[in-house]
Design a protein around this motif. Structure first.
Motif, short mmCIF file in Angstrom:
data_model
loop_
_atom_site.label_atom_id
_atom_site.label_comp_id
_atom_site.label_asym_id
_atom_site.label_seq_id
_atom_site.Cartn_x
_atom_site.Cartn_y
_atom_site.Cartn_z
N MET A 6 -4.98 0.86 3.22
CA MET A 6 -5.57 -0.16 4.11
C MET A 6 -6.94 0.28 4.59
O MET A 6 -7.89 -0.52 4.66
N ALA A 15 -7.92 -4.30 5.77
CA ALA A 15 -6.69 -3.61 6.19
C ALA A 15 -5.43 -4.41 5.89
O ALA A 15 -4.42 -4.30 6.57
N THR A 17 -2.56 -6.19 -0.95
CA THR A 17 -3.69 -7.05 -0.55
C THR A 17 -3.58 -8.42 -1.19
O THR A 17 -4.19 -9.37 -0.70
#
Length: 243
Positions: free
Chosen positions: A83, A138, A147
Motif C-alpha cells: 500500500m 493505499a 488495488t
C-alpha cells in the motif's frame, strides 16, 4: 477553463486503473520518469475533453504484498508495504500531471497528512467536480485486498461511469496473445465469463463488485499513444466487460 464535457467524450467521469509495473518502462524495478510523463500526457489529453478522472495505481513496481508473503513475510505487514508503494507511485504521477498544468490530489486510505489527503468521499467528489484529477492511493486501507478491488470500490463510491484498465495488450484474449498466435480478442465479454474462464482482467472480488453494481470495465493498451482519449471518443481497440 471550461467545465463542460466535450461532446465527443462518451463518459463524463471515469476511473483509470494501471499497474505499478506500467510505470517501470523497460526497467525491471521502480519508476521510469519518461514513462510516468508519457502516461500523464495520456491522462491530460482526456482531462482536456472535460472528463472527470480518478486514478488507482498499483505498487508492484516497488513492492508486491503477495510476493512478500510468499517469501515468508507476514501477509498483513507485506500488504501494508505494498500500500505504501502505491502512495509513492501516486505522488510521482501527481508531480508529472501538475507539471503539465493539471490540478491533482493524492488521496490515501491510510492517513498521512503531511504527504496527501485522507480519504473523505464527499471531499473527493468535490475535487472531481472542480475538474481535479483524484489519485486514490493505499488501496482500500486493508490488507488482503488488491488495488483492483480498491479501483472498483472507488469507482462505485465516486459514481464513475466506467473503469478503464490500462494494460500491455489491447483487450481481453481467450489466451495469452504473446504466447499464442491464435489467441482471439473479445470485443465484449460478460463478468461471469471472465470469472468462469479466469481471463485475468482483474481479481475475482473486483469483477464481482463491478458486476453487482453494473460497472463496465474497458480493457485497453496503455502502450498505444492516444489510446485512452481515442476510446473515450468511440475509437480504438479494446474489450468491454459488462453484464
Amino acid at each position: 477553463m471550461s467545465t463542460e464535457t466535450h461532446p465527443a467524450a462518451k463518459y463524463k467521469r471515469v476511473l483509470l486503473k494501471i499497474s505499478g509495473e506500467a510505470l517501470m518502462g523497460d526497467q525491471g524495478y521502480g519508476l521510469h520518469p519518461p514513462t510516468v510523463s508519457r502516461i500523464a500526457q495520456e491522462v491530460k489529453s482526456v482531462h482536456d475533453l472535460g472528463v472527470e478522472i480518478c486514478m488507482v495505481i498499483g505498487g508492484g513496481n516497488i513492492f508486491r504484498g503477495l510476493a512478500g508473503s510468499a517469501q515468508g513475510m507476514e501477509r498483513t505487514t507485506a500488504d501494508y508495504m505494498g500500500m505504501l508503494a502505491t502512495v509513492m507511485n501516486a505522488l510521482a504521477m501527481q508531480s508529472a500531471l501538475e507539471g503539465l498544468g493539471v490540478f491533482t490530489r493524492v488521496i490515501s486510505a491510510i492517513p498521512m497528512d503531511q504527504v496527501c489527503e485522507p480519504y473523505i468521499r464527499r471531499r473527493a467528489v468535490r475535487h472531481l467536480e472542480k475538474k481535479r484529477v483524484c489519485i486514490f492511493a493505499a488501496g482500500t486501507g486493508n490488507p488482503y485486498f488488491t488495488t483492483d478491488t480498491a479501483a472498483t470500490l472507488r469507482a462505485n463510491e465516486m459514481s464513475c461511469e466506467a473503469i478503464f484498465k490500462g494494460t500491455k495488450v489491447d483487450g481481453v484474449y481467450d489466451k495469452d496473445p504473446k504466447k499464442f498466435d491464435d489467441a482471439k480478442r473479445y470485443d465484449t465479454v460478460s463478468y461471469d465469463e471472465v470469472l468462469q474462464k479466469n481471463l485475468g482482467v482483474m481479481d475475482a472480488s473486483a469483477i464481482a463488485l463491478a458486476r453487482d453494481n453494473n460497472k463496465p470495465i474497458i480493457v485497453f493498451s496503455l502502450d498505444e499513444p492516444g489510446g485512452f482519449r481515442g476510446i473515450l471518443a468511440g475509437e480504438g481497440t479494446y474489450t468491454k466487460v459488462q453484464g
